[in-house]
Design a protein around this motif. Sequence first.
Motif, PDB file in Angstrom:
ATOM      1  N   GLU A  74       0.816  -1.212   0.000  1.00 44.27           N
ATOM      2  CA  GLU A  74       0.000   0.000   0.000  1.00 44.27           C
ATOM      3  C   GLU A  74       0.845   1.256   0.000  1.00 44.27           C
ATOM      4  O   GLU A  74       0.488   2.268  -0.610  1.00 44.27           O
ATOM      5  CB  GLU A  74      -0.919   0.007   1.220  1.00 44.27           C
ATOM      6  N   HIS A  75       1.987   1.247   0.675  1.00 42.39           N
ATOM      7  CA  HIS A  75       2.798   2.453   0.815  1.00 42.39           C
ATOM      8  C   HIS A  75       3.619   2.765  -0.431  1.00 42.39           C
ATOM      9  O   HIS A  75       4.245   3.819  -0.499  1.00 42.39           O
ATOM     10  CB  HIS A  75       3.744   2.302   2.006  1.00 42.39           C
ATOM     11  N   GLU A  76       3.622   1.893  -1.425  1.00 39.58           N
ATOM     12  CA  GLU A  76       4.442   2.106  -2.618  1.00 39.58           C
ATOM     13  C   GLU A  76       3.682   2.908  -3.672  1.00 39.58           C
ATOM     14  O   GLU A  76       2.468   3.096  -3.589  1.00 39.58           O
ATOM     15  CB  GLU A  76       4.886   0.754  -3.184  1.00 39.58           C
ATOM     16  N   PHE A  77       4.410   3.371  -4.671  1.00 45.85           N
ATOM     17  CA  PHE A  77       3.821   4.143  -5.764  1.00 45.85           C
ATOM     18  C   PHE A  77       2.759   3.307  -6.475  1.00 45.85           C
ATOM     19  O   PHE A  77       2.974   2.153  -6.815  1.00 45.85           O
ATOM     20  CB  PHE A  77       4.920   4.566  -6.739  1.00 45.85           C
ATOM     21  N   LEU A  78       1.572   3.916  -6.673  1.00 46.95           N
ATOM     22  CA  LEU A  78       0.428   3.231  -7.263  1.00 46.95           C
ATOM     23  C   LEU A  78       0.098   1.942  -6.520  1.00 46.95           C
ATOM     24  O   LEU A  78      -0.326   0.957  -7.100  1.00 46.95           O
ATOM     25  CB  LEU A  78       0.681   2.941  -8.753  1.00 46.95           C
ATOM     26  N   PHE A  79       0.335   1.988  -5.214  1.00 48.20           N
ATOM     27  CA  PHE A  79       0.018   0.867  -4.336  1.00 48.20           C
ATOM     28  C   PHE A  79       0.728  -0.421  -4.748  1.00 48.20           C
ATOM     29  O   PHE A  79       0.226  -1.525  -4.550  1.00 48.20           O
ATOM     30  CB  PHE A  79      -1.496   0.643  -4.286  1.00 48.20           C
ATOM     31  N   GLY A  80       1.906  -0.257  -5.342  1.00 47.80           N
ATOM     32  CA  GLY A  80       2.715  -1.419  -5.707  1.00 47.80           C
ATOM     33  C   GLY A  80       2.273  -2.115  -6.968  1.00 47.80           C
ATOM     34  O   GLY A  80       2.721  -3.240  -7.252  1.00 47.80           O
TER      35      GLY A  80
END
Length: 366
Positions: A74-80
Motif C-alpha cells: 500500500e505504501h508504494e507508488f500506485l500501491f505497488g
Amino acid sequence: MRRAAVAALAGLLLTAADHAGAEPIFLSRQYARCTNCHFSPTGGGLLTPYGRSLSREDLSTFGKSRGSSPSGREHEFLFGALGDALRPVSVGSDVWPAHLDVDAAGFESTRNFLMNTDVTVAFRRENWTAYGELGRQPRGGEVRIASFEHWLGYQTSHLGARAGRFLPAYGVRFADHTSFTRAPLGLDTNDQVYAIELSYTGDRHLLQVSVGEHADSVHPLTATGRWQFDVTPRTVLVASGLFRDASSNAPRGGSAGLAIGIAPSSRLTVWTQADARFRDATTSGRRAYTLLSDAAFEVHRGVWLKLSPQMFTEFGDASAGVVRVVVGVNLLPRTHWNVVLNWYHDRDRKTDGSARPLLAQLHLYL
C-alpha cells in the motif's frame, strides 16, 4: 483605508495557497532530520521508500500492517501495482484541490480552485540522487507549467553536495508556506534558487551552506547558512542566516534567525522561531522582526490539532505589521492521503483591520 488593509491580509492567503512541504511536528517521533523521510536535504517533496513505509506504519490512522514489518504494498507508488519495475526510481504525483473562504469586514470571498498538480521523479543509486519535478502552479493571475525544482546530489555518511534549483536551507520548513517565517522572508514555494549547496552531517550536528542566484533573477546573489544541533532526540536548536544582494528593485538585505523545537512526549511538538530581517536603507527602516510559535498535538493516531500564534513588524515602523493566530487540524487517514484544515485570524497592528480566512486542502500522493 481599513478595508484596503483587510483585503490585503485576505489576499495574502488567496494568492499564496499553493504548496505544502515537510511537517516538523514529527519531532515528537524523534525524527529530527528531514532526510529521514525526504530525498531533499531541506525537506518537502517526494518521500523516500523508507518515508512512505514510515508514513504507513507510524503516522497514518489506518493501514498499519500486522506484525513487525510491512505486509502488502500500500505504501508504494500506485500501491505497488508496478512491482519492482521502478527500482531504484521513486515517482510521486500530487493533486491538490482547495476550498478557501474569506470572511472579513467589508470583504468576502469563496473559491474552489486547483492549487497544484505535479509529478516528481527521483533516481537514487549508491551515493547519487537525481531529482526533478514538473507541475502546474498559479503565479498571480496566470498558471504556468514548469519544473520548479530539479537538482543532482551526492551524499556520503558525513559530507554532502548538490547543485540545481531548490529552496535553500533556512530555519524550520513548516508545511504552511504562508507562515511569517517563510513567505515574508522570501522562502515561499516559488522562491527557489539556482545554487550549490554543501553540507556536513554528524551524529548530533547538521551544517548546510549554499550560494546561488534567485530562480527568477530577483536577487543576483543569495547565500544561506543553517546549523542544527540535536540536543536530545526530541530537542533541536537551529541557527540560520540569509543574505541577498541588491537588485534593480530591491535593496541588499537578509535575515538571521534562531529556532528551537521541543517534543515533551510522542504526541506533542512545540517549535518557536524568531527572525531579525535587515536591509540597506538611506533613511529609516533598516530592521524588522518575525516571531512564530507552532504547537501540534496528536489527539488520535493520524489526527493532529495545531495552534500557531505569529507576528511580523514592518521596516521603519515597529508598530505596523500583522498579528496572526492559526488554528488547524492535520489528518493522515491513510498512507497516500493528507487533509489540512486551517482557520486564520489576521489583525493589522496599525489599522486594527482583520481577516478570517478558512483554507481546506487535500493532498493525494500517488
